[in-house]
Enzyme design. Structure first.
Site, PDB file in Angstrom:
ATOM      1  N   PRO A  77     -44.016 -35.746  -5.594  1.00  0.00           N
ATOM      2  CA  PRO A  77     -44.483 -37.000  -4.994  1.00  0.00           C
ATOM      3  C   PRO A  77     -43.466 -38.116  -5.152  1.00  0.00           C
ATOM      4  O   PRO A  77     -42.938 -38.343  -6.248  1.00  0.00           O
ATOM      5  CB  PRO A  77     -45.760 -37.292  -5.781  1.00  0.00           C
ATOM      6  N   CYS A  78     -43.190 -38.799  -4.033  1.00  0.00           N
ATOM      7  CA  CYS A  78     -42.059 -39.731  -4.008  1.00  0.00           C
ATOM      8  C   CYS A  78     -42.466 -41.194  -3.913  1.00  0.00           C
ATOM      9  O   CYS A  78     -41.595 -42.066  -3.867  1.00  0.00           O
ATOM     10  CB  CYS A  78     -41.144 -39.395  -2.835  1.00  0.00           C
ATOM     11  N   GLN A  79     -43.779 -41.489  -3.881  1.00  0.00           N
ATOM     12  CA  GLN A  79     -44.174 -42.887  -3.699  1.00  0.00           C
ATOM     13  C   GLN A  79     -43.615 -43.781  -4.799  1.00  0.00           C
ATOM     14  O   GLN A  79     -43.271 -44.933  -4.570  1.00  0.00           O
ATOM     15  CB  GLN A  79     -45.709 -43.002  -3.670  1.00  0.00           C
ATOM     16  N   PHE A  81     -40.784 -43.632  -6.143  1.00  0.00           N
ATOM     17  CA  PHE A  81     -39.360 -43.891  -5.960  1.00  0.00           C
ATOM     18  C   PHE A  81     -39.070 -44.686  -4.687  1.00  0.00           C
ATOM     19  O   PHE A  81     -37.940 -45.102  -4.455  1.00  0.00           O
ATOM     20  CB  PHE A  81     -38.577 -42.570  -5.878  1.00  0.00           C
TER      21      PHE A  81
END
Length: 352
Positions: A77-79, A81
């Site tokens: 999950p990249c939220q 970053f």
């Protein structure tokens, strides 16, 4: 080449890998709505619906004998970053550490290749501490690694979307950047033939508006000239529709009269992507949480349908999304564009 997709979501990376000739044996995902979509579209892949912290090498029963051909891939999950998420871009955000679960399974399964995908904002979080840890971990595990920031628009996706890819192999092969392919595709070429829908449409399957009038549309339709699914559109209030009416193609909230934006505490702090109307002759801006950011159709005063957003992500029309409209929108926005993934995996296979 045998594949395992970690943090699989709806399956954008898996679809690109399959198109490049990777046999995706397993996938891991915890969200039940994304799992339903993944299962329906990837019936030959064994999906492990679990929190990744509960997944071990024992879950992949027939992989150990094939590890010389194994590639583990995925995008934690990249939220946390993302450059649009200033509040949680720190080491205190527990989701920013999920990449350690990816690393743990790589160590347990000992694949020959790895593909790690994320937002480029990982470079700008905590002085690159996360990025450096990922690179260091791969090297400790014996991988020869390289990394690239790739714009999906250079790989036939009708969208400017920059993503970080870290590619690793337990060989001396130099991992090079995938060559650009397919050429630029505009928003108009991508969605012009799709069903005509209005604000708040709730009819899922509808006939196409026109014949496939671009090469890209032909690929997306794959000889289907009948019905198209996932044409759902969020229902916006009359106040929001009025705001849309003031915005030209390429414009954003700054084109809206200030008296119509009084519900914003400080309108000057709005992100430039808020109330952005797409430009028909160019690739789209990034398709993320396109409902929340009020991304506007190029010709109509409404938001994008799920299928329009999926087209801008390079999902073919035969790929169906499941769940409520909100979950469908989330699945599309979170996905890696399949055309971009395909280019990455084709390049890896050509190198090795």
């Amino acid at each position: 080449m045998i594949g395992i997709d970690l943090f699989a979501g709806a399956g954008g990376l898996s679809l690109g890998a399959l198109r490049a000739g990777v046999d995706v044996k397993y996938a891991v995902e915890v969200d039940p709505h994304a799992c339903l979509t993944y299962r329906k579209n990837h019936p030959d892949t064994i999906l492990i619906e679990k929190d990744i912290s509960l997944v071990s090498a024992d879950c992949f029963k027939d992989i150990q004998s094939k590890k010389d051909d194994l590639v583990i891939f995925g995008g934690p999950p990249c939220q946390g970053f993302s450059t649009s998420n200033q509040r949680n871009r720190s080491a205190e955000n527990i989701k920013n550490w999920l990449f350690l679960e990816y690393m743990r399974l790589v160590e347990e399964l000992d694949p020959k290749y790895v593909v790690f995908e994320n937002v480029k904002g990982i470079f700008e979080t905590e002085q690159k501490v996360f990025f450096n840890l990922i690179i260091e971990n791969f090297k400790k595990l014996g991988f020869n690694v390289n990394y690239f920031i790739l714009n999906a628009a250079n790989y036939g996706v009708p969208q400017n979307r920059n993503r970080l890819f870290i590619i690793g192999a337990k060989t001396q092969t130099v991992m090079t950047k995938p060559p650009q392919s397919r050429g630029l595709v505009s928003v108009g070429d991508a969605i012009r033939d799709l069903p005509i829908v209005d604000n708040g449409n709730r009819i899922c399957e509808l006939p196409y508006a026109t014949r496939a009038n671009s090469k890209y549309a032909e690929i997306m339709r794959n000889n289907n000239n009948e019905l198209c699914s996932n044409n759902l559109v969020s229902r916006n209030s009359t106040e929001i529709i009025e705001r849309y009416s003031y915005i030209p193609q390429g414009g954003n909230w700054e084109n809206i009269p200030k008296e119509l934006m009084k519900n914003y505490k400080d309108v000057s702090r709005c992100h430039t992507a808020i109330y952005r109307r797409l430009t028909e002759l160019e690739p789209s801006v990034t398709i993320g949480n396109y409902r929340k950011s009020m991304l506007i159709h190029p010709w109509k005063n409404r938001g994008l349908s799920v299928r329009e957003a999926a087209r801008l992500q390079s999902f073919p029309d035969e790929f169906h999304f499941y769940g409520s409209i909100g979950f469908q929108q989330q699945q599309v926005g979170n996905a890696v564009p399949p055309f971009l993934a395909e280019a990455v995996f084709l390049n890896l296979r050509n190198l090795v």
